[in-house]
Design a protein around this motif. Structure first.
Motif, PDB file in Angstrom:
ATOM      1  N   LEU A  11       0.831  -1.210   0.000  1.00 61.74           N
ATOM      2  CA  LEU A  11       0.000   0.000   0.000  1.00 61.74           C
ATOM      3  C   LEU A  11       0.862   1.255   0.000  1.00 61.74           C
ATOM      4  O   LEU A  11       0.529   2.236  -0.683  1.00 61.74           O
ATOM      5  CB  LEU A  11      -0.921  -0.006   1.217  1.00 61.74           C
ATOM      6  CG  LEU A  11      -1.782   1.251   1.415  1.00 61.74           C
ATOM      7  CD1 LEU A  11      -2.691   1.484   0.206  1.00 61.74           C
ATOM      8  CD2 LEU A  11      -2.623   1.125   2.690  1.00 61.74           C
ATOM      9  N   ALA A  12       1.969   1.235   0.741  1.00 56.50           N
ATOM     10  CA  ALA A  12       2.854   2.401   0.797  1.00 56.50           C
ATOM     11  C   ALA A  12       3.342   2.776  -0.600  1.00 56.50           C
ATOM     12  O   ALA A  12       3.418   3.964  -0.956  1.00 56.50           O
ATOM     13  CB  ALA A  12       4.033   2.113   1.721  1.00 56.50           C
ATOM     14  N   GLY A  13       3.669   1.777  -1.401  1.00 56.09           N
ATOM     15  CA  GLY A  13       4.106   2.061  -2.772  1.00 56.09           C
ATOM     16  C   GLY A  13       2.970   2.574  -3.625  1.00 56.09           C
ATOM     17  O   GLY A  13       3.139   3.539  -4.391  1.00 56.09           O
ATOM     18  N   GLY A  60       1.474  11.876  -7.991  1.00 60.95           N
ATOM     19  CA  GLY A  60       1.510  12.104  -9.432  1.00 60.95           C
ATOM     20  C   GLY A  60       2.157  10.976 -10.220  1.00 60.95           C
ATOM     21  O   GLY A  60       2.707  10.015  -9.666  1.00 60.95           O
ATOM     22  N   GLN A  61       2.095  11.121 -11.531  1.00 65.01           N
ATOM     23  CA  GLN A  61       2.582  10.097 -12.441  1.00 65.01           C
ATOM     24  C   GLN A  61       4.072   9.830 -12.266  1.00 65.01           C
ATOM     25  O   GLN A  61       4.512   8.673 -12.224  1.00 65.01           O
ATOM     26  CB  GLN A  61       2.296  10.515 -13.885  1.00 65.01           C
ATOM     27  CG  GLN A  61       2.739   9.482 -14.925  1.00 65.01           C
ATOM     28  CD  GLN A  61       2.544   9.990 -16.340  1.00 65.01           C
ATOM     29  OE1 GLN A  61       2.547  11.197 -16.575  1.00 65.01           O
ATOM     30  NE2 GLN A  61       2.370   9.072 -17.286  1.00 65.01           N
ATOM     31  N   ASP A  62       4.873  10.889 -12.176  1.00 61.90           N
ATOM     32  CA  ASP A  62       6.321  10.709 -12.107  1.00 61.90           C
ATOM     33  C   ASP A  62       6.736   9.952 -10.847  1.00 61.90           C
ATOM     34  O   ASP A  62       7.624   9.090 -10.899  1.00 61.90           O
ATOM     35  CB  ASP A  62       7.023  12.072 -12.143  1.00 61.90           C
ATOM     36  CG  ASP A  62       8.538  11.935 -12.178  1.00 61.90           C
ATOM     37  OD1 ASP A  62       9.059  11.443 -13.202  1.00 61.90           O
ATOM     38  OD2 ASP A  62       9.177  12.297 -11.167  1.00 61.90           O
ATOM     39  N   HIS A  86       9.998   1.974 -11.517  1.00 62.07           N
ATOM     40  CA  HIS A  86      11.207   1.838 -12.351  1.00 62.07           C
ATOM     41  C   HIS A  86      12.410   1.480 -11.491  1.00 62.07           C
ATOM     42  O   HIS A  86      13.191   0.591 -11.850  1.00 62.07           O
ATOM     43  CB  HIS A  86      11.459   3.138 -13.109  1.00 62.07           C
ATOM     44  CG  HIS A  86      12.735   3.119 -13.901  1.00 62.07           C
ATOM     45  ND1 HIS A  86      12.887   2.375 -15.051  1.00 62.07           N
ATOM     46  CD2 HIS A  86      13.925   3.763 -13.694  1.00 62.07           C
ATOM     47  CE1 HIS A  86      14.107   2.545 -15.526  1.00 62.07           C
ATOM     48  NE2 HIS A  86      14.757   3.378 -14.723  1.00 62.07           N
ATOM     49  N   ARG A  87      12.566   2.163 -10.357  1.00 60.73           N
ATOM     50  CA  ARG A  87      13.690   1.875  -9.457  1.00 60.73           C
ATOM     51  C   ARG A  87      13.600   0.457  -8.909  1.00 60.73           C
ATOM     52  O   ARG A  87      14.607  -0.238  -8.747  1.00 60.73           O
ATOM     53  CB  ARG A  87      13.723   2.879  -8.306  1.00 60.73           C
ATOM     54  CG  ARG A  87      14.195   4.272  -8.708  1.00 60.73           C
ATOM     55  CD  ARG A  87      14.191   5.215  -7.509  1.00 60.73           C
ATOM     56  NE  ARG A  87      14.626   6.555  -7.879  1.00 60.73           N
ATOM     57  CZ  ARG A  87      15.899   6.943  -7.889  1.00 60.73           C
ATOM     58  NH1 ARG A  87      16.856   6.080  -7.536  1.00 60.73           N
ATOM     59  NH2 ARG A  87      16.218   8.167  -8.240  1.00 60.73           N
ATOM     60  N   LEU A  88      12.368   0.036  -8.632  1.00 59.86           N
ATOM     61  CA  LEU A  88      12.160  -1.308  -8.116  1.00 59.86           C
ATOM     62  C   LEU A  88      12.577  -2.349  -9.153  1.00 59.86           C
ATOM     63  O   LEU A  88      13.255  -3.329  -8.841  1.00 59.86           O
ATOM     64  CB  LEU A  88      10.686  -1.488  -7.753  1.00 59.86           C
ATOM     65  CG  LEU A  88      10.320  -2.619  -6.793  1.00 59.86           C
ATOM     66  CD1 LEU A  88      10.969  -2.408  -5.437  1.00 59.86           C
ATOM     67  CD2 LEU A  88       8.807  -2.690  -6.637  1.00 59.86           C
ATOM     68  N   GLY A 100       9.969   6.659 -20.939  1.00 62.98           N
ATOM     69  CA  GLY A 100      10.213   5.282 -21.312  1.00 62.98           C
ATOM     70  C   GLY A 100      10.058   4.282 -20.178  1.00 62.98           C
ATOM     71  O   GLY A 100      10.462   3.123 -20.308  1.00 62.98           O
ATOM     72  N   ARG A 101       9.463   4.732 -19.076  1.00 63.98           N
ATOM     73  CA  ARG A 101       9.236   3.832 -17.938  1.00 63.98           C
ATOM     74  C   ARG A 101       7.860   3.183 -18.042  1.00 63.98           C
ATOM     75  O   ARG A 101       6.968   3.722 -18.702  1.00 63.98           O
ATOM     76  CB  ARG A 101       9.334   4.616 -16.616  1.00 63.98           C
ATOM     77  CG  ARG A 101      10.657   5.334 -16.413  1.00 63.98           C
ATOM     78  CD  ARG A 101      10.574   6.312 -15.253  1.00 63.98           C
ATOM     79  NE  ARG A 101       9.577   7.363 -15.499  1.00 63.98           N
ATOM     80  CZ  ARG A 101       9.484   8.483 -14.768  1.00 63.98           C
ATOM     81  NH1 ARG A 101      10.308   8.681 -13.750  1.00 63.98           N
ATOM     82  NH2 ARG A 101       8.558   9.375 -15.045  1.00 63.98           N
ATOM     83  N   ARG A 102       7.698   2.034 -17.377  1.00 67.15           N
ATOM     84  CA  ARG A 102       6.367   1.429 -17.311  1.00 67.15           C
ATOM     85  C   ARG A 102       5.414   2.416 -16.665  1.00 67.15           C
ATOM     86  O   ARG A 102       5.679   2.952 -15.583  1.00 67.15           O
ATOM     87  CB  ARG A 102       6.408   0.138 -16.491  1.00 67.15           C
ATOM     88  CG  ARG A 102       7.061  -1.023 -17.212  1.00 67.15           C
ATOM     89  CD  ARG A 102       7.128  -2.261 -16.346  1.00 67.15           C
ATOM     90  NE  ARG A 102       5.798  -2.661 -15.886  1.00 67.15           N
ATOM     91  CZ  ARG A 102       5.584  -3.713 -15.090  1.00 67.15           C
ATOM     92  NH1 ARG A 102       6.603  -4.440 -14.662  1.00 67.15           N
ATOM     93  NH2 ARG A 102       4.360  -4.032 -14.727  1.00 67.15           N
TER      94      ARG A 102
END
Length: 250
Positions: A49-51, A58-60, A67-69, A163-165
């Motif tokens: 849930l935290a993620g 927002g989107q970013d 992406h980092r994950l 270019g990220r998911r």
């Protein structure tokens, strides 16, 4: 000599490999397994849930988190964690069902008129709610992780401008479907009922019985369950009612 050796072997008990089986066969041991697996599930739900709550930034924010994950060297281990958590869910559900069946076996003859005194709806239907929640977990994995449920809005296909998911657009797109939102609302509501009763039972299993401890347990329990339920309800409802817009204000 052979008789003495056999007696010594019997006294030493069964091999260690069988201790977990014996633990699960015992009622108290089974309750302990259900309590431990329930705790692991709660920790997983809190982290998950935290993620997801990053969608409100927002989107970013949420796309960068995803992406980092994924780009982390330990990312392949996340699938090990997912499979492991599915196993924990199964063990928890099996333990709950078998405990329910054992409790019913203790009183095989039904009352002609049964009026529950201290039991709650959540307590009487723990096994059923657990099965529904397990089915929902599978649905959730098929929905957002594997992209089977909603091909048009799966984050496996959508990419953002960097270019990220595009997890943000996948969530927003899917939760514009009222039926999907309804399924999440019902499942999370059942999860809340299940957790509320389960946490209380777990603390009773480990011996929290005094009035002061009970108040503390109730406060902590309601806080955890409330955060999980409200947080998981907020995302689909806010999307459905337009409070979380498509990327770029579309």
């Amino acid at each position: 000599m052979a008789t003495a050796s056999a007696a010594a072997h019997a006294a030493s008990g069964p091999p260690r490999a069988h201790r977990l089986v014996r633990l699960f066969a015992d009622t108290i041991g089974r309750k302990s397994v259900v309590a431990v697996t329930g705790g692991l599930i709660i920790l997983f739900l809190l982290g998950h849930l935290a993620g997801n709550l990053l969608i409100f930034r927002g989107q970013d924010a949420i796309n960068e988190y995803a992406h980092r994950l994924k780009s982390n060297p330990i990312y392949p281990l996340l699938w090990v964690e997912r499979v492991g958590m599915l196993g924990v869910f199964l063990l928890h559900v099996i333990g709950t069902i078998t405990l329910t069946r054992r409790n019913r076996a203790v009183r095989p003859v039904r009352y002609e008129m049964w009026v529950p005194s201290r039991s709650t709806v959540a307590g009487r239907y723990m096994a059923l709610s657990g099965l529904v929640i397990l089915a929902f977990v599978v649905f959730h994995l098929l929905h957002f992780t594997l992209g089977v449920v909603d091909h048009s809005n799966t984050s496996l296909d959508l990419l953002d401008s960097a270019g990220r998911r595009d997890v943000y657009s996948a969530l927003v797109g899917s939760f514009h479907n009222p039926w999907i939102v309804l399924s999440y609302i019902v499942a999370i509501g059942l999860l809340g009922m299940h957790l509320r009763h389960g946490i209380s039972s777990a603390f009773q299993t480990i011996g929290v019985h005094t009035a002061n401890d009970s108040r503390i347990v109730k406060t902590v329990m309601l806080a955890i369950v409330g955060f999980l339920v409200i947080g998981n309800w907020a995302i689909p409802l806010m999307v459905l009612f337009g409070k979380i817009p498509y990327a770029g204000g579309m």
